[in-house]
Design a protein around this motif. Structure first.
Motif, PDB file in Angstrom:
ATOM      1  N   VAL A 165      39.298  44.070  42.776  1.00 12.61           N
ATOM      2  CA  VAL A 165      40.089  43.920  41.855  1.00 12.61           C
ATOM      3  C   VAL A 165      39.762  43.504  40.486  1.00 12.61           C
ATOM      4  CG1 VAL A 165      42.402  42.332  41.640  1.00 12.61           C
ATOM      5  CG2 VAL A 165      41.840  43.232  43.812  1.00 12.61           C
ATOM      6  N   LEU A 166      38.729  42.498  40.271  1.00 11.80           N
ATOM      7  CA  LEU A 166      38.126  42.114  39.215  1.00 11.80           C
ATOM      8  C   LEU A 166      37.684  43.214  38.371  1.00 11.80           C
ATOM      9  CD1 LEU A 166      36.670  38.809  40.101  1.00 11.80           C
ATOM     10  CD2 LEU A 166      38.436  39.230  38.683  1.00 11.80           C
ATOM     11  N   ILE A 167      37.076  44.093  39.055  1.00  7.23           N
ATOM     12  CA  ILE A 167      36.480  45.616  38.330  1.00  7.23           C
ATOM     13  C   ILE A 167      37.591  46.580  37.950  1.00  7.23           C
ATOM     14  CG2 ILE A 167      35.084  47.472  38.653  1.00  7.23           C
ATOM     15  CD1 ILE A 167      33.198  45.790  40.539  1.00  7.23           C
ATOM     16  N   LEU A 168      38.326  46.515  38.891  1.00  7.52           N
ATOM     17  CA  LEU A 168      39.469  47.815  38.373  1.00  7.52           C
ATOM     18  C   LEU A 168      40.612  47.133  37.425  1.00  7.52           C
ATOM     19  CD1 LEU A 168      40.274  49.171  42.139  1.00  7.52           C
ATOM     20  CD2 LEU A 168      39.036  50.159  40.246  1.00  7.52           C
TER      21      LEU A 168
ATOM     22  N   MET B 223      50.789  39.473  44.426  1.00  5.50           N
ATOM     23  CA  MET B 223      49.747  39.961  45.714  1.00  5.50           C
ATOM     24  C   MET B 223      48.761  38.944  46.028  1.00  5.50           C
ATOM     25  SD  MET B 223      49.448  43.889  45.202  1.00  5.50           S
ATOM     26  CE  MET B 223      49.214  44.026  43.435  1.00  5.50           C
ATOM     27  N   GLY B 224      48.852  37.952  45.183  1.00  4.19           N
ATOM     28  CA  GLY B 224      47.468  36.751  45.574  1.00  4.19           C
ATOM     29  C   GLY B 224      46.028  37.279  45.249  1.00  4.19           C
ATOM     30  N   LEU B 225      46.234  38.158  44.355  1.00  4.37           N
ATOM     31  CA  LEU B 225      44.900  38.728  43.707  1.00  4.37           C
ATOM     32  C   LEU B 225      44.542  38.232  42.583  1.00  4.37           C
ATOM     33  CD1 LEU B 225      45.502  42.616  44.493  1.00  4.37           C
ATOM     34  CD2 LEU B 225      44.241  40.954  46.092  1.00  4.37           C
ATOM     35  N   PRO B 226      43.203  37.583  42.494  1.00  2.00           N
ATOM     36  CA  PRO B 226      42.843  36.840  41.287  1.00  2.00           C
ATOM     37  C   PRO B 226      41.934  37.945  40.252  1.00  2.00           C
ATOM     38  CG  PRO B 226      40.912  36.575  42.978  1.00  2.00           C
ATOM     39  CD  PRO B 226      42.353  37.303  43.704  1.00  2.00           C
ATOM     40  N   THR B 227      42.988  38.116  39.355  1.00  2.00           N
ATOM     41  CA  THR B 227      42.499  38.793  38.065  1.00  2.00           C
ATOM     42  C   THR B 227      41.614  37.980  37.269  1.00  2.00           C
ATOM     43  OG1 THR B 227      44.471  38.901  37.029  1.00  2.00           O
ATOM     44  CG2 THR B 227      44.007  40.776  38.387  1.00  2.00           C
ATOM     45  N   SER B 228      40.847  38.544  36.331  1.00  2.00           N
ATOM     46  CA  SER B 228      40.514  38.002  35.059  1.00  2.00           C
ATOM     47  C   SER B 228      41.308  38.296  33.902  1.00  2.00           C
ATOM     48  CB  SER B 228      38.942  38.657  34.737  1.00  2.00           C
ATOM     49  OG  SER B 228      38.584  38.097  33.529  1.00  2.00           O
ATOM     50  N   THR B 229      41.977  37.328  33.403  1.00  2.00           N
ATOM     51  CA  THR B 229      42.976  37.381  32.143  1.00  2.00           C
ATOM     52  C   THR B 229      42.125  38.140  30.960  1.00  2.00           C
ATOM     53  OG1 THR B 229      42.684  35.088  31.559  1.00  2.00           O
ATOM     54  CG2 THR B 229      44.590  35.878  33.021  1.00  2.00           C
ATOM     55  N   THR B 230      40.794  37.698  30.802  1.00  2.00           N
ATOM     56  CA  THR B 230      39.870  37.831  29.803  1.00  2.00           C
ATOM     57  C   THR B 230      39.635  39.234  29.782  1.00  2.00           C
ATOM     58  OG1 THR B 230      38.894  35.678  29.830  1.00  2.00           O
ATOM     59  CG2 THR B 230      37.766  37.330  28.623  1.00  2.00           C
ATOM     60  N   HIS B 231      39.482  39.731  31.104  1.00  2.05           N
ATOM     61  CA  HIS B 231      38.982  41.079  31.194  1.00  2.05           C
ATOM     62  C   HIS B 231      40.284  42.099  30.841  1.00  2.05           C
ATOM     63  CE1 HIS B 231      35.250  40.760  33.777  1.00  2.05           C
ATOM     64  NE2 HIS B 231      35.209  39.918  33.080  1.00  2.05           N
ATOM     65  N   VAL B 232      41.278  41.796  31.573  1.00  3.81           N
ATOM     66  CA  VAL B 232      42.494  42.605  31.462  1.00  3.81           C
ATOM     67  C   VAL B 232      43.036  42.594  29.715  1.00  3.81           C
ATOM     68  CG1 VAL B 232      44.920  42.773  31.914  1.00  3.81           C
ATOM     69  CG2 VAL B 232      43.395  41.990  33.728  1.00  3.81           C
ATOM     70  N   ILE B 233      43.108  41.573  29.180  1.00  2.00           N
ATOM     71  CA  ILE B 233      43.791  41.752  27.908  1.00  2.00           C
ATOM     72  C   ILE B 233      42.666  42.168  26.965  1.00  2.00           C
ATOM     73  CG2 ILE B 233      42.793  39.170  26.811  1.00  2.00           C
ATOM     74  CD1 ILE B 233      46.146  39.272  25.770  1.00  2.00           C
TER      75      ILE B 233
ATOM     76  N   LYS C 185      36.699  42.577  48.238  1.00  2.00           N
ATOM     77  CA  LYS C 185      38.237  42.531  47.709  1.00  2.00           C
ATOM     78  C   LYS C 185      38.493  42.161  46.382  1.00  2.00           C
ATOM     79  CE  LYS C 185      42.889  41.433  49.071  1.00  2.00           C
ATOM     80  NZ  LYS C 185      43.756  40.730  50.271  1.00  2.00           N
ATOM     81  N   ILE C 186      38.038  40.882  46.117  1.00  2.00           N
ATOM     82  CA  ILE C 186      38.204  40.015  44.822  1.00  2.00           C
ATOM     83  C   ILE C 186      37.320  40.664  43.970  1.00  2.00           C
ATOM     84  CG2 ILE C 186      37.781  38.162  43.853  1.00  2.00           C
ATOM     85  CD1 ILE C 186      38.036  36.704  46.500  1.00  2.00           C
ATOM     86  N   ILE C 187      36.158  41.180  44.244  1.00  2.00           N
ATOM     87  CA  ILE C 187      35.644  41.859  42.915  1.00  2.00           C
ATOM     88  C   ILE C 187      35.944  43.062  42.756  1.00  2.00           C
ATOM     89  CG2 ILE C 187      33.033  42.865  42.559  1.00  2.00           C
ATOM     90  CD1 ILE C 187      32.123  40.285  44.211  1.00  2.00           C
TER      91      ILE C 187
ATOM     92  N   GLY D 206      40.471  29.893  48.083  1.00  2.00           N
ATOM     93  CA  GLY D 206      39.989  28.878  48.579  1.00  2.00           C
ATOM     94  C   GLY D 206      39.529  29.287  50.164  1.00  2.00           C
ATOM     95  N   LYS D 207      40.074  30.633  50.662  1.00  2.00           N
ATOM     96  CA  LYS D 207      39.898  30.957  51.810  1.00  2.00           C
ATOM     97  C   LYS D 207      39.190  32.234  51.848  1.00  2.00           C
ATOM     98  CE  LYS D 207      44.183  30.746  53.222  1.00  2.00           C
ATOM     99  NZ  LYS D 207      45.560  30.624  53.993  1.00  2.00           N
ATOM    100  N   GLY D 208      38.950  33.009  50.882  1.00  2.00           N
ATOM    101  CA  GLY D 208      38.652  34.279  50.999  1.00  2.00           C
ATOM    102  C   GLY D 208      37.027  34.679  50.301  1.00  2.00           C
ATOM    103  N   ILE D 209      36.297  33.484  49.751  1.00  2.00           N
ATOM    104  CA  ILE D 209      35.133  33.657  49.283  1.00  2.00           C
ATOM    105  C   ILE D 209      33.835  33.137  50.479  1.00  2.00           C
ATOM    106  CG2 ILE D 209      33.611  32.819  47.492  1.00  2.00           C
ATOM    107  CD1 ILE D 209      35.819  32.661  45.620  1.00  2.00           C
ATOM    108  N   VAL D 210      34.091  31.964  50.872  1.00  2.00           N
ATOM    109  CA  VAL D 210      33.095  31.406  51.797  1.00  2.00           C
ATOM    110  C   VAL D 210      33.813  31.078  52.989  1.00  2.00           C
ATOM    111  CG1 VAL D 210      31.631  30.691  49.836  1.00  2.00           C
ATOM    112  CG2 VAL D 210      33.376  29.077  50.694  1.00  2.00           C
ATOM    113  N   ASP D 211      32.866  30.890  54.135  1.00  2.00           N
ATOM    114  CA  ASP D 211      33.136  30.494  55.310  1.00  2.00           C
ATOM    115  C   ASP D 211      33.383  29.008  55.427  1.00  2.00           C
ATOM    116  OD1 ASP D 211      33.668  29.712  57.930  1.00  2.00           O
ATOM    117  OD2 ASP D 211      31.713  30.364  58.779  1.00  2.00           O
TER     118      ASP D 211
END
Length: 333
Positions: free
Chosen positions: A138-141, A271-281, A134-136, A69-74
């Motif tokens: 985490v989604l990559i790592l 930690m409030g970091l949005p992961t992709s469950t699809t990617h992880v599993i 930051k979000i991307i 809600g707060k980390g993507i757009v102004d």
């Protein structure tokens, strides 16, 4: 006009809940594909277990919702039309990948959709580049970490039980896998239902119903219910891709996949970091499959999955951008 703005707010909430529902059946495979593949649970039992635990997980925390809600757009450039167009970008892409049985990321889809719609509204300066980076990142790592832990857990299991008969080992792990699948379903709820919570709360702040970004209880409950109902509907196409076509799994493999995935997702959600469950599993399945041999992985399916991963953000951003351009002349900015 206030009446038009209120109608738009209702439309945004309905679209966000629809996204959560679609996310539920789109991502059901994340929690249960491996336990269905190894016959630890029947498809029906696995889906209803996942639905219940998705609901419970969604009610636990709102840290990921705040990040979305707060980390993507102004916040100054958020309007109801921007949010609605962003959600539509995510929904349309999710339905396309579901139709073709591709386990793409709903997290990537909603981030891409919102980014595309806000760029159409106010240009690239409206994006929070630090938050997006930051979000991307985490989604990559997170898939890399998922593959590493899947490989590591499987190696530990192979070493620990190297003298056990395969039949006995699979019998034990078929029972343990029910527990690991349950934890995976719970972790999915802590991560994925949060995205819609963040979007709805963003819209409520924009409308003026909330002075600060704080997820109301009714938003948490409605998103949890939508996610649970979607999960109960089942994502049969993606279950087949992840659970059968990608890597052939035994119960011990499924246990390692689910345990590794849940550890990564729960850690990130805390930690409030949005992961992709699809990617992880799916990356955890890859890591486990590589302990068998390289040829154990269906690289044709793997390439389709990776292709969906790579194009999800730009594809959903494009749909979000176009949706805004189509709707804004009729609904306002």
């Amino acid at each position: 006009m206030p009446e038009v703005t209120l109608v738009l707010l209702v439309a945004v909430i309905a679209a966000a809940l629809l996204f959560d529902y679609i996310n539920g059946f789109h991502d059901t495979a994340n929690a249960i594909a491996t336990c269905v593949s190894t016959r630890a649970l029947t498809v029906r039992t696995a889906i209803f277990m996942a639905a219940g635990l998705n609901f419970v997980g969604a009610m636990i925390s709102t840290k990921v919702a705040a990040t979305i809600g707060k980390g993507i757009v102004d916040a100054n450039n958020i309007t109801q039309v921007v949010v609605l167009a962003g959600i539509l970008g995510a929904i349309i892409w999710n339905l396309i990948t579901w139709y073709y049985g591709l386990p793409s990321s709903s997290s990537h889809a909603i981030i891409g959709g919102l980014a595309g719609s806000v760029v159409a509204h106010a240009g690239t300066s409206a994006l929070h580049w630090a938050g997006l980076k930051k979000i991307i990142t985490v989604l990559i790592l997170s898939p890399v970490v998922g593959a590493f832990f899947g490989f590591l857990f499987m190696v530990i299991m192979m070493w620990t039980f190297r003298n056990k008969a395969p039949y006995t080992l699979n019998k034990v792990f078929r029972k343990l896998q029910i527990l690991s699948a349950a934890v995976m379903a719970f972790s999915h709820g802590t991560a994925d239902a949060q995205k819609s919570m963040g979007v709805i709360t963003m819209a409520l702040v924009s409308y003026g119903s909330l002075a600060t970004f704080e997820v109301p209880n009714w938003v948490k409950l409605s998103c949890a219910v939508a996610m649970g109902l979607g999960t109960a509907a089942g994502g049969w196409r993606i279950i087949k891709t992840v659970g059968h076509d990608f890597v052939k799994l035994q119960p011990v493999h499924g246990f390692c996949v689910e345990t590794a995935s849940a550890a990564v997702i729960l850690g990130a959600s805390a930690m409030g970091l949005p992961t992709s469950t699809t990617h992880v599993i799916t990356s955890s399945i890859l890591g486990v499959g590589l302990t068998k041999r390289i040829s154990a992985v269906n690289w044709g399916v793997a390439s389709r999955i990776v292709t969906a991963w790579v194009i999800t953000i730009p594809a959903s951003a494009s749909v979000g951008f176009v949706s805004y351009m189509v709707f804004s002349p009729f609904l306002g900015k």
